[in-house]
Scaffold this active site. Sequence first.
Site, PDB file in Angstrom:
ATOM      1  N   ASP A  82       0.852  -1.198   0.000  1.00  0.00           N
ATOM      2  CA  ASP A  82       0.000   0.000   0.000  1.00  0.00           C
ATOM      3  C   ASP A  82       0.889   1.250   0.000  1.00  0.00           C
ATOM      4  O   ASP A  82       1.786   1.384   0.839  1.00  0.00           O
ATOM      5  CB  ASP A  82      -0.871  -0.045   1.273  1.00  0.00           C
ATOM      6  N   HIS A  83       0.658   2.158  -0.933  1.00  0.00           N
ATOM      7  CA  HIS A  83       1.371   3.444  -0.989  1.00  0.00           C
ATOM      8  C   HIS A  83       2.900   3.327  -1.030  1.00  0.00           C
ATOM      9  O   HIS A  83       3.596   4.024  -0.269  1.00  0.00           O
ATOM     10  CB  HIS A  83       0.974   4.355   0.180  1.00  0.00           C
ATOM     11  N   HIS A 180      -7.719   9.869   3.850  1.00  0.00           N
ATOM     12  CA  HIS A 180      -7.264   8.880   4.823  1.00  0.00           C
ATOM     13  C   HIS A 180      -7.603   9.323   6.252  1.00  0.00           C
ATOM     14  O   HIS A 180      -7.674  10.520   6.524  1.00  0.00           O
ATOM     15  CB  HIS A 180      -5.753   8.679   4.687  1.00  0.00           C
ATOM     16  N   GLY A 181      -7.776   8.347   7.132  1.00  0.00           N
ATOM     17  CA  GLY A 181      -7.959   8.659   8.545  1.00  0.00           C
ATOM     18  C   GLY A 181      -9.426   8.703   8.954  1.00  0.00           C
ATOM     19  O   GLY A 181     -10.323   8.348   8.183  1.00  0.00           O
ATOM     20  N   HIS A 213      -9.316   4.794  -2.349  1.00  0.00           N
ATOM     21  CA  HIS A 213      -8.624   4.852  -1.043  1.00  0.00           C
ATOM     22  C   HIS A 213      -9.491   5.650  -0.075  1.00  0.00           C
ATOM     23  O   HIS A 213     -10.468   6.282  -0.458  1.00  0.00           O
ATOM     24  CB  HIS A 213      -7.271   5.560  -1.208  1.00  0.00           C
ATOM     25  N   GLY A 214      -9.067   5.636   1.187  1.00  0.00           N
ATOM     26  CA  GLY A 214      -9.731   6.481   2.193  1.00  0.00           C
ATOM     27  C   GLY A 214     -11.205   6.143   2.328  1.00  0.00           C
ATOM     28  O   GLY A 214     -12.045   7.033   2.470  1.00  0.00           O
ATOM     29  N   ILE A 257      -9.613  -0.138   3.179  1.00  0.00           N
ATOM     30  CA  ILE A 257     -10.117   0.080   4.535  1.00  0.00           C
ATOM     31  C   ILE A 257      -9.011  -0.182   5.556  1.00  0.00           C
ATOM     32  O   ILE A 257      -8.485  -1.292   5.628  1.00  0.00           O
ATOM     33  CB  ILE A 257     -11.326  -0.852   4.811  1.00  0.00           C
ATOM     34  N   ASP A 258      -8.677   0.840   6.304  1.00  0.00           N
ATOM     35  CA  ASP A 258      -7.721   0.701   7.396  1.00  0.00           C
ATOM     36  C   ASP A 258      -8.292   1.296   8.687  1.00  0.00           C
ATOM     37  O   ASP A 258      -8.377   0.626   9.713  1.00  0.00           O
ATOM     38  CB  ASP A 258      -6.398   1.382   7.021  1.00  0.00           C
TER      39      ASP A 258
END
Length: 311
Positions: A82-83, A180-181, A213-214, A257-258
Site C-alpha cells: 500500500d502506498h 485517509h484517517g 482509497h480512504g 479500509i484501514d
Amino acid sequence: MPVVTSTEMFKKAYEGKYAIGAFNVNNMEIIQGITEAAAEVRSPLILQVSAGARKYAKHIYLMKLIEAAVEDTGLPICVHLDHGDSFEICKSCIDGGFSSVMIDASSKSFEDNIALTKQVVDYAHARGVVVEAELGRLAGIEDDVNVSEADSSYTRPEDVEEFVARTGCDSLAIAIGTSHGAFKFKPGTKPQLRFDILEEIEERLPGFPIVLHGASSVIPKYVDIINENGGDLKDAIGVPEEMLREAARSAVCKINIDSDLRLAMTAGIRQTMAENPSAFDPRKYLSPARDNIRELVKNKIINVLGSDGKA
Ligand code: G3H
Ligand code: 13P
Ligand code: ZN
C-alpha cells in the site's frame, strides 16, 4: 495455494458490479480477524501492507502470517504493498513475494509520475506482479502518508487514458473526495464525493479497474465505545456506506479500509480494559479486538462490497 494477483478478482468484480475489500494488516490478530470473516462468507480478499506496517512487524513476519492465512482458509488472497513511494520499496516487496504493489507517485508531476510508475510496471510485470498507480491526491494523515487538505486534488479525467496507456499500470487509484484517517469531512457538512469524476473516468477507461482509497465509514458503534472509555473522536466522520455501495457497483473494484479496522480493534481493547482494569494477559484484550475485526469485515463484505460468495 500461493497468494494470487488481483487480475482475476478485478475482472469478475467489474463484470459482477461488486468490489474487493483491501484491508490493511499489521499483526496476527488483524490478519486472523479479516481472513476468518472472509472465509465464513467465501469472499476473495486483498491484504495490504504499508511501509509503516513493514517497519512495525517486518516484511517476513507479515508475509508468513498471510501465507498461513491462505493455507488456513483456502481463500484467494492477494498481498499488496500500500502506498509504495519509491522503486526500491516496490522492488523489495516484489522480490519478497508480494503479488501486487502500489507505486504512489501522485505527489510528483504528471511526467515524473508516469516515469516512476512505468519503471515499477516493467519490473513487476516481468515477475508476474501487478501494479496499482495513483493520479490525483487524497488528503489525510497516517504514519507514512501525510497530505494536507491544501495539497490534495481531484483526479483530472482528461489525464487518465494517456497515463494508463503510457505506464501500463493494472489499476488506478483516483481522488474523488475521500481522504485517509477518521476525520474525512467537516463536522456539520454533508459528506460528498465527486461521482461525476468517477463516471467520466469510467467512460474513458471502459473495463479498467479503479481503486478507492480512504474508504472507511468510521463506524459510530466503535467510535462511541472509544469515546465512552476515555477517547476523543467526537468529530470523526467517514464515508457513508451508501456511497461505498454506489462505488462498488461502478468501475471501482478495490475499496481500501484501514481506519475502520483500527477503530474496531481499539474499541475492543478499551472496552475490555475498562471492564477489567487489572487485566494484563494480552490475550484477554486482543481476543475481543480480533472478534470486532471479524464482525466488521463480515459486515463490510456483505453490506458494502458485495463480494460474499465470490471466492
Ligand atoms: O493509507 C494509509 C494506510 O492507512 C496505512 O497507514 O502508513 O499508518 O500504516 P500507515
Ligand atoms: P482509511 O483511512 O479510510 O481506512 O483508508 C485506508 C487507505 O486508503 C489505505 O490505503
Ligand atoms: Zn490509501
